[in-house]
Design a protein around this motif. Structure first.
Motif, PDB file in Angstrom:
ATOM      1  N   SER A  17       0.734  -1.189  -0.017  1.00 20.61           N
ATOM      2  CA  SER A  17      -0.174  -0.225   0.053  1.00 20.61           C
ATOM      3  C   SER A  17       0.930   1.255   0.027  1.00 20.61           C
ATOM      4  O   SER A  17       0.429   2.200  -0.681  1.00 20.61           O
ATOM      5  CB  SER A  17      -0.929   0.011   1.035  1.00 20.61           C
ATOM      6  OG  SER A  17      -1.663  -1.133   1.298  1.00 20.61           O
ATOM      7  N   THR A  18       1.812   1.286   0.734  1.00 20.26           N
ATOM      8  CA  THR A  18       2.850   2.266   0.722  1.00 20.26           C
ATOM      9  C   THR A  18       3.483   2.494  -0.414  1.00 20.26           C
ATOM     10  O   THR A  18       3.646   3.731  -1.253  1.00 20.26           O
ATOM     11  CB  THR A  18       4.006   1.994   1.772  1.00 20.26           C
ATOM     12  OG1 THR A  18       3.376   1.882   3.289  1.00 20.26           O
ATOM     13  CG2 THR A  18       4.984   3.191   1.734  1.00 20.26           C
ATOM     14  N   ALA A 251      -6.051   1.779   9.432  1.00 22.76           N
ATOM     15  CA  ALA A 251      -6.147   2.955   8.528  1.00 22.76           C
ATOM     16  C   ALA A 251      -5.233   4.157   8.683  1.00 22.76           C
ATOM     17  O   ALA A 251      -4.988   4.493   9.918  1.00 22.76           O
ATOM     18  CB  ALA A 251      -7.563   3.566   8.657  1.00 22.76           C
ATOM     19  N   GLY A 252      -4.692   4.593   7.461  1.00 26.55           N
ATOM     20  CA  GLY A 252      -3.700   5.705   7.738  1.00 26.55           C
ATOM     21  C   GLY A 252      -2.156   5.336   8.025  1.00 26.55           C
ATOM     22  O   GLY A 252      -1.148   5.925   7.823  1.00 26.55           O
ATOM     23  N   ALA A 253      -1.834   3.825   8.134  1.00 28.43           N
ATOM     24  CA  ALA A 253      -0.494   3.523   8.452  1.00 28.43           C
ATOM     25  C   ALA A 253       0.328   3.661   6.960  1.00 28.43           C
ATOM     26  O   ALA A 253       1.513   3.960   7.118  1.00 28.43           O
ATOM     27  CB  ALA A 253      -0.530   2.119   8.871  1.00 28.43           C
ATOM     28  N   PRO A 254      -0.141   3.252   5.943  1.00 25.54           N
ATOM     29  CA  PRO A 254       0.488   3.266   4.668  1.00 25.54           C
ATOM     30  C   PRO A 254       0.787   4.949   4.400  1.00 25.54           C
ATOM     31  O   PRO A 254       1.909   5.045   4.062  1.00 25.54           O
ATOM     32  CB  PRO A 254      -0.301   2.687   3.542  1.00 25.54           C
ATOM     33  CG  PRO A 254      -1.143   1.938   4.296  1.00 25.54           C
ATOM     34  CD  PRO A 254      -1.366   2.602   5.710  1.00 25.54           C
ATOM     35  N   GLU A 255      -0.179   5.718   4.621  1.00 23.45           N
ATOM     36  CA  GLU A 255       0.127   7.096   4.660  1.00 23.45           C
ATOM     37  C   GLU A 255       1.312   7.901   5.354  1.00 23.45           C
ATOM     38  O   GLU A 255       1.943   8.529   5.071  1.00 23.45           O
ATOM     39  CB  GLU A 255      -0.900   7.950   4.606  1.00 23.45           C
ATOM     40  CG  GLU A 255      -2.148   7.816   3.501  1.00 23.45           C
ATOM     41  CD  GLU A 255      -3.021   6.343   3.715  1.00 23.45           C
ATOM     42  OE1 GLU A 255      -3.917   6.153   2.677  1.00 23.45           O
ATOM     43  OE2 GLU A 255      -2.388   5.718   4.750  1.00 23.45           O
ATOM     44  N   ALA A 256       1.092   7.239   6.568  1.00 25.20           N
ATOM     45  CA  ALA A 256       2.131   7.638   7.547  1.00 25.20           C
ATOM     46  C   ALA A 256       3.524   7.263   7.082  1.00 25.20           C
ATOM     47  O   ALA A 256       4.571   7.986   7.201  1.00 25.20           O
ATOM     48  CB  ALA A 256       1.754   7.278   8.817  1.00 25.20           C
ATOM     49  N   LEU A 257       3.590   5.942   6.424  1.00 24.51           N
ATOM     50  CA  LEU A 257       4.950   5.351   6.081  1.00 24.51           C
ATOM     51  C   LEU A 257       5.448   6.249   4.746  1.00 24.51           C
ATOM     52  O   LEU A 257       6.749   6.352   4.868  1.00 24.51           O
ATOM     53  CB  LEU A 257       4.973   3.777   6.166  1.00 24.51           C
ATOM     54  CG  LEU A 257       6.382   3.273   5.598  1.00 24.51           C
ATOM     55  CD1 LEU A 257       7.244   3.423   6.935  1.00 24.51           C
ATOM     56  CD2 LEU A 257       5.639   1.659   5.317  1.00 24.51           C
ATOM     57  N   ALA A 258       4.550   6.200   4.142  1.00 24.48           N
ATOM     58  CA  ALA A 258       5.105   7.125   2.918  1.00 24.48           C
ATOM     59  C   ALA A 258       5.701   8.697   3.340  1.00 24.48           C
ATOM     60  O   ALA A 258       6.624   8.737   2.697  1.00 24.48           O
ATOM     61  CB  ALA A 258       3.831   7.225   1.996  1.00 24.48           C
TER      62      ALA A 258
END
Length: 268
Positions: A17-18, A251-258
């Protein structure tokens, strides 16, 4: 920007997802399988930032080589290795004043079991070196201890007093400054480990998020997990710290990692 995933599983849900987010934004995402590098070592042109989602000796050696050449790696090889040694983990946590379970270390389970004076309170026995399918077991009596000693005779172990609790682990994960949470029935519970239940950050007791961030500071981690148990005394007990866990279904973990990868790559 070039982002490199150090992992044999680039299709892991969090990483996939990231990658999709970064690629859609015009960035280039590559992956390196440390088990397939052989003698090749680190690439001649390191990426702008590397995400270390592997804990094997090959992965750590690759991360150290990249760091030697000035390439940023999240988490660092040293921080990742520290979280694999439960003795070093406990020593750092207790030295830093963190509420970590008291821990004793033994060279082998069989040697400790031979002279262990079991009291009336149960203990938790864990492999000293954290890895997949390692030993984590509650011991209430001599029969259970002898059973484990026969199955894991040469295993270096740590022993912790069992802290009475609800039977549920609070799984907290951090990606940079973002904290995510869930509840999971403890593998030490009589019913065995069950499914993970979502837990809103607003449901966390006061101070728990700050405690997780403090763990990240003391352990020099950027992406990590902290396992907490509520012993009913107000302050939770830390029972484990993990470098770059899966953080599935948050929810929001891929966005935070990116965002973290881009921030560190830009900083370089």
């Amino acid at each position: 920007m070039r982002i490199c995933l150090i992992t044999p599983e680039p299709d892991h849900p969090l990483l996939a997802s990231t990658t999709a987010l970064l690629t859609a934004a015009g960035h280039r995402v590559e992956s390196l399988d440390p088990t397939a590098l052989g003698e090749a070592g680190a690439p001649e042109q390191p990426a702008d930032v590397h995400l270390l989602k592997s804990r094997t000796p090959q992965a750590l050696a690759l991360a150290r080589e990249l760091e030697h050449h000035g390439a940023p790696v999240l988490n660092s090889a040293a921080a990742t290795a520290l979280c694999q040694d439960r003795t070093a983990m406990a020593e750092l946590a207790l030295r830093s004043g963190l509420p970590f379970a008291g821990t004793r270390t033994y060279d082998s389970l069989a040697a400790w079991a031979a002279g262990a004076p079991l009291g009336s309170s149960p203990v938790v026995v864990k492999s000293r070196h954290s890895r997949r399918h390692d030993l984590v077991a509650r011991v209430d009596d001599r029969t259970r201890l002898d059973e484990l000693a026969r199955a894991w005779p040469q295993e270096p172990v740590v022993v912790q007093e069992f802290a009475p609790n609800s039977g549920w682990d609070h799984k907290l994960w951090a990606i940079g400054d973002r904290v995510f949470a869930a509840l999971r029935r403890s593998e030490l519970a009589p019913e065995g480990r069950g499914p993970t239940r979502p837990l809103a950050r607003a449901e966390l007791p006061p101070g728990w998020e700050d405690l997780v961030r403090r763990v990240g500071e003391e352990f020099a981690l950027d992406v990590y997990g902290v396992d907490l148990i509520d012993t009913g005394g107000g302050t939770p007990l830390i029972v484990d710290v993990n470098a770059f866990p899966g953080i599935r279904g948050q929810a929001g973990a891929p966005e935070a990692l990116a965002a973290l990868a881009l921030e560190r790559g830009t900083r370089r």
